[in-house]
Scaffold this active site. Structure first.
Site, PDB file in Angstrom:
ATOM      1  N   HIS A 155      63.442  76.975 -23.054  1.00 28.75           N
ATOM      2  CA  HIS A 155      64.742  76.382 -23.396  1.00 28.75           C
ATOM      3  C   HIS A 155      64.636  75.486 -24.635  1.00 28.75           C
ATOM      4  O   HIS A 155      65.482  75.531 -25.531  1.00 28.75           O
ATOM      5  CB  HIS A 155      65.257  75.577 -22.206  1.00 28.75           C
ATOM      6  CG  HIS A 155      66.540  74.857 -22.467  1.00 28.75           C
ATOM      7  ND1 HIS A 155      67.742  75.515 -22.622  1.00 28.75           N
ATOM      8  CD2 HIS A 155      66.813  73.536 -22.624  1.00 28.75           C
ATOM      9  CE1 HIS A 155      68.700  74.628 -22.861  1.00 28.75           C
ATOM     10  NE2 HIS A 155      68.158  73.424 -22.861  1.00 28.75           N
ATOM     11  N   GLU A 199      64.929  83.063 -20.877  1.00 23.83           N
ATOM     12  CA  GLU A 199      65.623  82.142 -19.972  1.00 23.83           C
ATOM     13  C   GLU A 199      66.383  82.893 -18.887  1.00 23.83           C
ATOM     14  O   GLU A 199      66.383  82.488 -17.723  1.00 23.83           O
ATOM     15  CB  GLU A 199      66.598  81.270 -20.769  1.00 23.83           C
ATOM     16  CG  GLU A 199      65.961  80.100 -21.469  1.00 23.83           C
ATOM     17  CD  GLU A 199      67.008  79.212 -22.107  1.00 23.83           C
ATOM     18  OE1 GLU A 199      66.833  77.994 -22.078  1.00 23.83           O
ATOM     19  OE2 GLU A 199      68.011  79.737 -22.629  1.00 23.83           O
ATOM     20  N   ASN A 259      31.549  87.429 -26.954  1.00 19.94           N
ATOM     21  CA  ASN A 259      30.198  87.960 -26.739  1.00 19.94           C
ATOM     22  C   ASN A 259      29.809  87.887 -25.261  1.00 19.94           C
ATOM     23  O   ASN A 259      29.247  88.833 -24.708  1.00 19.94           O
ATOM     24  CB  ASN A 259      29.204  87.168 -27.595  1.00 19.94           C
ATOM     25  CG  ASN A 259      27.794  87.712 -27.502  1.00 19.94           C
ATOM     26  OD1 ASN A 259      27.472  88.734 -28.080  1.00 19.94           O
ATOM     27  ND2 ASN A 259      26.952  87.015 -26.742  1.00 19.94           N
TER      28      ASN A 259
END
Length: 678
Positions: A46, A68, A416
């Site tokens: 919002h 929303e 990794n």
């Protein structure tokens, strides 16, 4: 109105809200029962929508508007939370991040937000709550009764907020706002109401929903439920400054969990706009405890400061440090005893000022760590692995300049560990391990350095695979491979282009990775080590200075030139005679406490002019990675606080030189960069 002046602030705040959105989505995915997280996610979306609409970034506003709508359905229990929905919200967060990157780069946002949102948020909504006859399903909420009529439904999260408010001496206020019929922009007035009330506390609910209010889907009134420790007069004062609105009702809601019906109900004491109060009976009103009444909210007052201003402030402090050193030199040269007290006072003030400025520049490493949970989640899903990420020491602080540079090396190390280190769940089960792998990211302060550890409980590093690959790539010969110690073999993984991956993937095998990590860490005047145990896991250890601006250095002399070597790189100093130096296969060495120490003469490396040959040489034992090296100089001058100054673009990147500093007599001394000197 020109909004460009607010663009940097918009981007910074948007990134913070986006980070909060990602964190709450991760928490919600791991614990779907925590439905209160939906409110936090909704607030972030919002706020992003409101900010972007104000700035004129319609694409962001449209996408967050659709977010929303979905979040509102989830909050109102109209749809169930599913993995599909979570993934769509994550994808929307990624799109928002890309939009912000485009704005930061001064580019147009190449996304049709409405079309993207329609694709992202299209679900099979077969699972819908259908309470019959207005009766709320068991466990989904309770009702407020007044004269036997149902006024409003509240869920368990909202009830918990009521309880917490009572414990903290705060209250829940039902604020009914009336908008004048003549008002032509009702949504704008409603937005102002929300913004003003949010300065007093936390809005937990609105009727109708926030979305409907913004779309002006209400007649003349809407209701806001506010949790605040402020008084009714404070609320009225906030409302009085907004034109075309008035307070139709201001009611304090009190939770009573001891009523005779044995169910949770909410009693109300009504306060009309004139201030008349209807007293509640003592058995209904739940009074906060004396301890909670005395509890005060701690207010953190902060201000955003441009990093360039902090750099300028640090530069000025650096100038002060230089002139302090100069003043001390003048005092020594002229033996002005009357200046001693003043110089001591200036020393104290300068040290305190330097400490304060450095602390202002310090940023919690949490800012970097918070980026990784989402990354780990996505990579683990891509690799088909289950990973539990632990973050420790997020409060550890580093200089802002170091924080900005450390993110990429950590990304490489984490990728990794996920790709090479941790096994697939079925592999771990076969090895009698927990199918969920552990990846731990830890930060801690040790003296004037920060240690960052990336650790996994995976398969460990295969020494034989490293040797085989190193021989294939002509990094070492077969003879060298047979004579190298395990730690030396392990260090080969930091060689450029080195990879043990059998095939190229999006994550690894392209020859880019750990060599980048090492070079970046060394450029930050840091060190990186690796420890591993086959079948049990691997640990990468990074050691970094707290700050790169002002450092303690050992001043050394070579011929007539003065150089500064950072103390962080120095293990010890010693002296030797030229006759003690031996030549082993072309490398000059000396035996120091039973160990062979390779020697490098600074005058030869830097081609320092002059032909003076001192009878006694001094060795500064420095550490490069996990190896000790002896740097031979002509004279040890002493320890000094130095300010690192850049050599400028023309001279930047010279191997072995980190910068320069101005000495007390006004002369310039080069600062040695041990990481790139050899």
């Amino acid at each position: 109105m020109n909004m460009e002046q607010y663009q940097d602030l918009f981007i910074e705040e948007s990134e913070e809200h986006l980070q909060a959105l990602n964190q709450n989505l991760l928490a919600l995915e791991s614990d779907p029962d925590r439905l209160e997280l939906l409110d936090s996610i909704f607030r972030a979306a919002h706020t992003l929508k409101g900010m972007s609409a104000t700035m004129g970034y319609d694409a962001i506003a449209k996408l967050t508007h659709e977010m929303e709508n979905l979040l509102d359905q989830l909050r109102e229990r109209e749809v169930f939370l599913s993995k599909e929905i979570i993934n769509s919200l994550f994808k929307a967060a990624d799109l928002l991040e890309n939009m912000l990157l485009a704005i930061r780069g001064g580019q147009e946002i190449p996304i049709d937000a409405a079309e993207v949102a329609a694709t992202l948020f299209r679900f099979d909504q077969t699972a819908i709550y259908e309470p019959a006859g207005g009766v709320v399903l068991s466990g989904e909420g309770v009702q407020i009764y007044q004269g036997g009529d149902i006024l409003q439904e509240f869920n368990e999260y909202e009830l918990n907020l009521f309880r917490r408010a009572a414990e903290e001496g705060a209250a829940v206020w039902k604020t009914v706002v009336r908008v004048e019929d003549s008002c032509v922009m009702k949504a704008v007035r409603a937005f102002m109401v929300f913004k003003n009330l949010e300065t007093l506390g936390e809005i937990i609910k609105s009727v109708p929903s926030v979305q409907d209010i913004e779309d002006e889907k209400f007649q003349s009134e809407f209701t806001v439920y506010l949790v605040t420790a402020k008084s009714d007069e404070d609320i009225r004062a906030k409302m009085s400054v907004i034109s075309e609105i008035s307070l139709a009702e201001l009611t304090r809601i009190i939770l009573d969990e001891d009523n005779s019906a044995g169910t949770q109900a909410l009693a109300e004491t009504t306060e009309n706009t004139a201030g008349d109060k209807q007293a509640a009976s003592p058995d209904v009103r739940k009074q906060p405890s004396p301890a909670s009444q005395e509890k005060k909210q701690k207010i953190h007052q902060t201000v955003r400061v441009d990093i360039n201003r902090l750099d300028k402030l640090m530069s000025l402090v650096g100038e002060l440090v230089i002139n302090k050193t100069r003043l001390e030199q003048i005092n020594v040269d002229n033996k002005l005893n009357s200046l001693n007290e003043t110089i001591e006072q200036i020393n104290r003030i300068t040290d305190d000022l330097q400490t304060v400025v450095q602390n202002v520049r310090m940023v919690a490493i949490e800012q970097v760590f918070n980026r990784f949970p989402r990354m780990v989640r996505d990579l683990a899903n891509e690799l088909g692995k289950e990973v539990n990420l632990l973050l420790e020491g997020k409060e550890t602080e580093l200089d802002r300049t170091v924080i900005d540079e450390i993110s990429d090396p950590l990304v490489h190390l984490i990728r990794n560990s996920l790709d090479h280190g941790l096994e697939l769940p079925e592999e771990r089960l076969a090895l009698k391990k927990n199918p969920v792998g552990l990846l731990k990211l830890q930060a801690k302060q040790e003296g004037n350095r920060v240690v960052i550890i990336v650790e996994d409980d995976g398969r460990g590093i295969d020494f034989e695979a490293i040797k085989k690959k190193a021989i294939e790539n002509n990094v070492i010969s077969q003879h060298e491979a047979d004579t190298l110690e395990e730690q030396q073999i392990l260090n080969l993984i930091f060689e450029p282009g080195f990879s043990t991956a059998e095939k190229v993937t999006d994550l690894s095998g392209r020859g880019v990775g750990l060599d980048v990590v090492k070079s970046k860490i060394l450029s930050l005047n840091g060190q990186v080590y690796v420890e591993t145990r086959k079948g049990q896991g691997t640990k990468f250890i990074i050691k970094l200075p707290l700050t790169l601006a002002i450092i303690q250095a050992l001043m050394v002399k070579v011929q007539q030139e003065l150089y500064a070597i950072p103390l962080a790189n120095i293990d010890e100093t010693t002296s030797l005679e030229l006759s003690q130096v031996k030549d082993v296969q072309g490398q000059q060495v000396v035996v120091l406490r039973g160990k062979v120490l390779p020697l490098y003469f600074l005058r030869s490396i830097l081609a320092v002019p002059g032909n003076r040959t001192p009878e006694e040489l001094y060795v500064v034992v420095v550490r490069k990675g996990d190896t000790q090296i002896g740097v031979v100089v002509d004279e040890l001058v002493g320890q000094q606080e130095t300010v690192i100054n850049s050599l400028g673009k023309t001279l930047s990147g010279i191997p072995g030189i980190a910068g320069a500093t101005i000495l007390g007599d006004g002369s310039v001394s080069l600062i040695i960069d041990i990481g790139t000197l050899f």
